[in-house]
Design a protein around this motif. Sequence first.
Motif, PDB file in Angstrom:
ATOM      1  N   PHE A  53       0.177  -1.108  -7.639  1.00  0.00           N
ATOM      2  CA  PHE A  53       0.756  -0.188  -6.645  1.00  0.00           C
ATOM      3  C   PHE A  53       1.363  -0.970  -5.497  1.00  0.00           C
ATOM      4  CE2 PHE A  53      -2.538   3.369  -7.641  1.00  0.00           C
ATOM      5  CZ  PHE A  53      -2.089   3.390  -8.943  1.00  0.00           C
ATOM      6  N   THR A  54       2.519  -0.508  -5.045  1.00  0.00           N
ATOM      7  CA  THR A  54       3.137  -1.150  -3.884  1.00  0.00           C
ATOM      8  C   THR A  54       3.253  -0.155  -2.736  1.00  0.00           C
ATOM      9  OG1 THR A  54       5.229  -0.771  -5.001  1.00  0.00           O
ATOM     10  CG2 THR A  54       4.338  -3.007  -5.079  1.00  0.00           C
ATOM     11  N   SER A  55       4.246   0.751  -2.828  1.00  0.00           N
ATOM     12  CA  SER A  55       4.414   1.716  -1.737  1.00  0.00           C
ATOM     13  C   SER A  55       3.917   3.093  -2.177  1.00  0.00           C
ATOM     14  CB  SER A  55       5.882   1.780  -1.328  1.00  0.00           C
ATOM     15  OG  SER A  55       6.666   1.964  -2.485  1.00  0.00           O
ATOM     16  N   LEU A  56       3.885   4.018  -1.239  1.00  0.00           N
ATOM     17  CA  LEU A  56       3.429   5.372  -1.530  1.00  0.00           C
ATOM     18  C   LEU A  56       4.303   6.025  -2.599  1.00  0.00           C
ATOM     19  CD1 LEU A  56       2.677   6.659   2.073  1.00  0.00           C
ATOM     20  CD2 LEU A  56       1.041   6.642   0.173  1.00  0.00           C
ATOM     21  N   PRO A  57       3.716   6.783  -3.522  1.00  0.00           N
ATOM     22  CA  PRO A  57       4.510   7.503  -4.532  1.00  0.00           C
ATOM     23  C   PRO A  57       5.194   8.703  -3.881  1.00  0.00           C
ATOM     24  CG  PRO A  57       2.218   8.147  -4.700  1.00  0.00           C
ATOM     25  CD  PRO A  57       2.277   7.077  -3.650  1.00  0.00           C
ATOM     26  N   PRO A  58       6.203   9.287  -4.536  1.00  0.00           N
ATOM     27  CA  PRO A  58       6.743  10.547  -4.034  1.00  0.00           C
ATOM     28  C   PRO A  58       5.658  11.620  -4.090  1.00  0.00           C
ATOM     29  CG  PRO A  58       7.663  10.019  -6.200  1.00  0.00           C
ATOM     30  CD  PRO A  58       6.852   8.841  -5.782  1.00  0.00           C
ATOM     31  N   ARG A  59       5.616  12.456  -3.092  1.00  0.00           N
ATOM     32  CA  ARG A  59       4.592  13.512  -3.035  1.00  0.00           C
ATOM     33  C   ARG A  59       4.731  14.454  -4.245  1.00  0.00           C
ATOM     34  NH1 ARG A  59       0.335  15.374   0.462  1.00  0.00           N
ATOM     35  NH2 ARG A  59       1.516  14.523   2.202  1.00  0.00           N
ATOM     36  N   PHE A  60       5.977  14.912  -4.499  1.00  0.00           N
ATOM     37  CA  PHE A  60       6.210  15.806  -5.628  1.00  0.00           C
ATOM     38  C   PHE A  60       6.880  14.999  -6.730  1.00  0.00           C
ATOM     39  CE2 PHE A  60       5.809  18.457  -1.889  1.00  0.00           C
ATOM     40  CZ  PHE A  60       4.776  19.284  -2.296  1.00  0.00           C
ATOM     41  N   ALA A  61       6.057  14.524  -7.660  1.00  0.00           N
ATOM     42  CA  ALA A  61       6.504  13.531  -8.630  1.00  0.00           C
ATOM     43  C   ALA A  61       7.076  14.196  -9.882  1.00  0.00           C
ATOM     44  CB  ALA A  61       5.328  12.640  -9.010  1.00  0.00           C
TER      45      ALA A  61
ATOM     46  N   ILE B   7       0.004  11.355 -11.044  1.00  0.00           N
ATOM     47  CA  ILE B   7      -1.405  10.969 -10.887  1.00  0.00           C
ATOM     48  C   ILE B   7      -1.590  10.238  -9.550  1.00  0.00           C
ATOM     49  CG2 ILE B   7      -3.279   9.549 -11.799  1.00  0.00           C
ATOM     50  CD1 ILE B   7      -2.019   9.913 -14.599  1.00  0.00           C
ATOM     51  N   GLN B   8      -0.693   9.288  -9.312  1.00  0.00           N
ATOM     52  CA  GLN B   8      -0.781   8.544  -8.041  1.00  0.00           C
ATOM     53  C   GLN B   8      -0.695   9.484  -6.856  1.00  0.00           C
ATOM     54  OE1 GLN B   8       1.420   4.865  -7.239  1.00  0.00           O
ATOM     55  NE2 GLN B   8       1.987   4.867  -9.383  1.00  0.00           N
ATOM     56  N   SER B   9       0.272  10.380  -6.890  1.00  0.00           N
ATOM     57  CA  SER B   9       0.447  11.303  -5.769  1.00  0.00           C
ATOM     58  C   SER B   9      -0.821  12.113  -5.538  1.00  0.00           C
ATOM     59  CB  SER B   9       1.630  12.237  -6.038  1.00  0.00           C
ATOM     60  OG  SER B   9       1.677  13.231  -5.043  1.00  0.00           O
ATOM     61  N   GLY B  10      -1.330  12.690  -6.610  1.00  0.00           N
ATOM     62  CA  GLY B  10      -2.514  13.548  -6.473  1.00  0.00           C
ATOM     63  C   GLY B  10      -3.703  12.814  -5.903  1.00  0.00           C
ATOM     64  N   VAL B  11      -3.990  11.656  -6.483  1.00  0.00           N
ATOM     65  CA  VAL B  11      -5.172  10.908  -6.042  1.00  0.00           C
ATOM     66  C   VAL B  11      -4.960  10.363  -4.630  1.00  0.00           C
ATOM     67  CG1 VAL B  11      -6.537   8.822  -6.453  1.00  0.00           C
ATOM     68  CG2 VAL B  11      -5.963  10.342  -8.368  1.00  0.00           C
ATOM     69  N   ILE B  12      -3.814   9.728  -4.407  1.00  0.00           N
ATOM     70  CA  ILE B  12      -3.623   9.004  -3.150  1.00  0.00           C
ATOM     71  C   ILE B  12      -3.470   9.961  -1.961  1.00  0.00           C
ATOM     72  CG2 ILE B  12      -2.041   7.480  -1.881  1.00  0.00           C
ATOM     73  CD1 ILE B  12      -1.648   5.985  -4.595  1.00  0.00           C
ATOM     74  N   TYR B  13      -2.609  10.982  -2.092  1.00  0.00           N
ATOM     75  CA  TYR B  13      -2.412  11.863  -0.930  1.00  0.00           C
ATOM     76  C   TYR B  13      -3.663  12.668  -0.593  1.00  0.00           C
ATOM     77  CZ  TYR B  13       2.504  10.573  -0.779  1.00  0.00           C
ATOM     78  OH  TYR B  13       3.662   9.861  -0.667  1.00  0.00           O
ATOM     79  N   THR B  14      -4.414  13.084  -1.618  1.00  0.00           N
ATOM     80  CA  THR B  14      -5.636  13.835  -1.280  1.00  0.00           C
ATOM     81  C   THR B  14      -6.699  12.899  -0.695  1.00  0.00           C
ATOM     82  OG1 THR B  14      -6.432  13.681  -3.551  1.00  0.00           O
ATOM     83  CG2 THR B  14      -5.332  15.732  -2.929  1.00  0.00           C
ATOM     84  N   LEU B  15      -6.768  11.668  -1.209  1.00  0.00           N
ATOM     85  CA  LEU B  15      -7.744  10.720  -0.662  1.00  0.00           C
ATOM     86  C   LEU B  15      -7.405  10.382   0.787  1.00  0.00           C
ATOM     87  CD1 LEU B  15     -10.224   9.051  -1.186  1.00  0.00           C
ATOM     88  CD2 LEU B  15      -8.830   7.312  -2.274  1.00  0.00           C
ATOM     89  N   LEU B  16      -6.130  10.133   1.071  1.00  0.00           N
ATOM     90  CA  LEU B  16      -5.723   9.794   2.440  1.00  0.00           C
ATOM     91  C   LEU B  16      -5.952  10.979   3.380  1.00  0.00           C
ATOM     92  CD1 LEU B  16      -2.441   7.791   1.736  1.00  0.00           C
ATOM     93  CD2 LEU B  16      -4.715   6.873   2.223  1.00  0.00           C
ATOM     94  N   ALA B  17      -5.632  12.190   2.909  1.00  0.00           N
ATOM     95  CA  ALA B  17      -5.867  13.376   3.743  1.00  0.00           C
ATOM     96  C   ALA B  17      -7.358  13.542   4.014  1.00  0.00           C
ATOM     97  CB  ALA B  17      -5.299  14.618   3.066  1.00  0.00           C
ATOM     98  N   GLY B  18      -8.167  13.230   2.999  1.00  0.00           N
ATOM     99  CA  GLY B  18      -9.619  13.325   3.168  1.00  0.00           C
ATOM    100  C   GLY B  18     -10.127  12.306   4.174  1.00  0.00           C
ATOM    101  N   ILE B  19      -9.632  11.080   4.083  1.00  0.00           N
ATOM    102  CA  ILE B  19     -10.057  10.047   5.037  1.00  0.00           C
ATOM    103  C   ILE B  19      -9.651  10.457   6.457  1.00  0.00           C
ATOM    104  CG2 ILE B  19      -9.721   7.651   5.768  1.00  0.00           C
ATOM    105  CD1 ILE B  19      -9.415   6.913   2.786  1.00  0.00           C
TER     106      ILE B  19
ATOM    107  N   LEU C 292      -5.595   1.058   1.083  1.00  0.00           N
ATOM    108  CA  LEU C 292      -5.749   2.334   1.783  1.00  0.00           C
ATOM    109  C   LEU C 292      -5.292   2.223   3.230  1.00  0.00           C
ATOM    110  CD1 LEU C 292      -9.102   3.713   0.328  1.00  0.00           C
ATOM    111  CD2 LEU C 292      -6.761   4.432  -0.177  1.00  0.00           C
ATOM    112  N   PHE C 293      -5.593   1.102   3.867  1.00  0.00           N
ATOM    113  CA  PHE C 293      -5.168   0.924   5.265  1.00  0.00           C
ATOM    114  C   PHE C 293      -3.640   0.959   5.359  1.00  0.00           C
ATOM    115  CE2 PHE C 293      -3.900  -1.412   9.019  1.00  0.00           C
ATOM    116  CZ  PHE C 293      -4.747  -0.909   9.989  1.00  0.00           C
ATOM    117  N   ASN C 294      -2.970   0.274   4.452  1.00  0.00           N
ATOM    118  CA  ASN C 294      -1.502   0.236   4.489  1.00  0.00           C
ATOM    119  C   ASN C 294      -0.909   1.622   4.268  1.00  0.00           C
ATOM    120  OD1 ASN C 294      -1.543  -2.466   5.019  1.00  0.00           O
ATOM    121  ND2 ASN C 294      -1.281  -3.089   2.874  1.00  0.00           N
ATOM    122  N   TYR C 295      -1.457   2.352   3.318  1.00  0.00           N
ATOM    123  CA  TYR C 295      -0.992   3.722   3.084  1.00  0.00           C
ATOM    124  C   TYR C 295      -1.256   4.602   4.306  1.00  0.00           C
ATOM    125  CZ  TYR C 295      -0.439   2.955  -2.010  1.00  0.00           C
ATOM    126  OH  TYR C 295      -0.044   2.545  -3.245  1.00  0.00           O
ATOM    127  N   LEU C 296      -2.451   4.473   4.873  1.00  0.00           N
ATOM    128  CA  LEU C 296      -2.806   5.283   6.049  1.00  0.00           C
ATOM    129  C   LEU C 296      -1.868   5.004   7.209  1.00  0.00           C
ATOM    130  CD1 LEU C 296      -6.713   4.999   6.007  1.00  0.00           C
ATOM    131  CD2 LEU C 296      -5.433   7.151   5.942  1.00  0.00           C
TER     132      LEU C 296
END
Length: 248
Positions: free
Chosen positions: A163-171, A178-190, A216-220
Amino acid sequence: MEIGNSRLHWGLFVDETLDYTWNTDYLPDSVIQQLGNGQPLDNFPAQIFTLPSPLPLVIASVVLSQTALWQSYPNVRVITLEDVPLKNTYPTLGIDRALALWGAGIKLGFPILVIDAGTALTFTGADSQQNLVGGAILPGLGLQFATLGEKTSQLPQLETQNFTSLPPRFALNTPEAIQSGVIYTLLAGIKDFMTAWWELYPNSNVVIKGGDRTLLFNYLQTLYPELTARLIVEPNLIFWGIAAINEV
Ligand SMILES: Nc1ncnc2c1ncn2[C@@H]1O[C@H](COP(=O)(O)OP(=O)(O)O)[C@@H](O)[C@H]1O
Ligand SMILES: CC(C)(COP(=O)(O)O)[C@@H](O)C(=O)NCCC(=O)O
Ligand SMILES: [K+]
């Protein structure tokens, strides 16, 4: 050494100072014997093998079968929850969570919230009186992808190291969905847990550790820059905790 659910985390203390840190896979019995005899090993700092052996080994483990293996090491001490002065704990609290929280609080001040982005992702907080406030446990980033890959027929196994940069939200393809679902919900949860913590303890520190901390820090930072400006990244909280309870 910290034994996590994915691997071993090592810290070398020289004269009570954390000198060097590294990670390894779990090690077989033969390698544990070699270490006990002071025989040089790959993946270990050469400096260790110039020191008198067996080097005292302090273990904090959340994996019982791994703890058992290391009991054969000739100079070993296993840290338990009773060794950590944190108050209001419950008996099954993970020693990694207690130690990281204690180390963070002693060095950065209480109240404190620790986010451990490891195999599991955990939130663990303490108040100004060094009482455990409590926390939360969810599948970590790697585990979420692994579970989707393993427990479904049509979803591929994604590897976070690609993984490098954030995936598109609506893929519009499966891996990015898969990336969008896991990453955006995890970041929103954090974000939600950090916000809730700061509502309770407005001026306290929040610190993140664990193998997925940097990703996670970079995405956040991209999504929530103001929030992330107040987030401290520190990989060595466990070793701070071990030092703080005077085990080295
Ligand atoms: N070299 C690596 N080996 C294993 N996991 C890694 C590595 N680098 C980063 N990770 C990430 O770290 C996570 C595991 O966190 P870590 O703190 O190492 O685990 P634990 O303390 O639970 O054993 C995995 O989800 C994985 O994505
Ligand atoms: C939650 C954990 C699995 C996290 O382990 P890790 O992901 O760091 O390997 C571990 O802290 C644990 O087993 N805790 C016991 C339950 C608890 O803390 O409530
Ligand atoms: K389990």
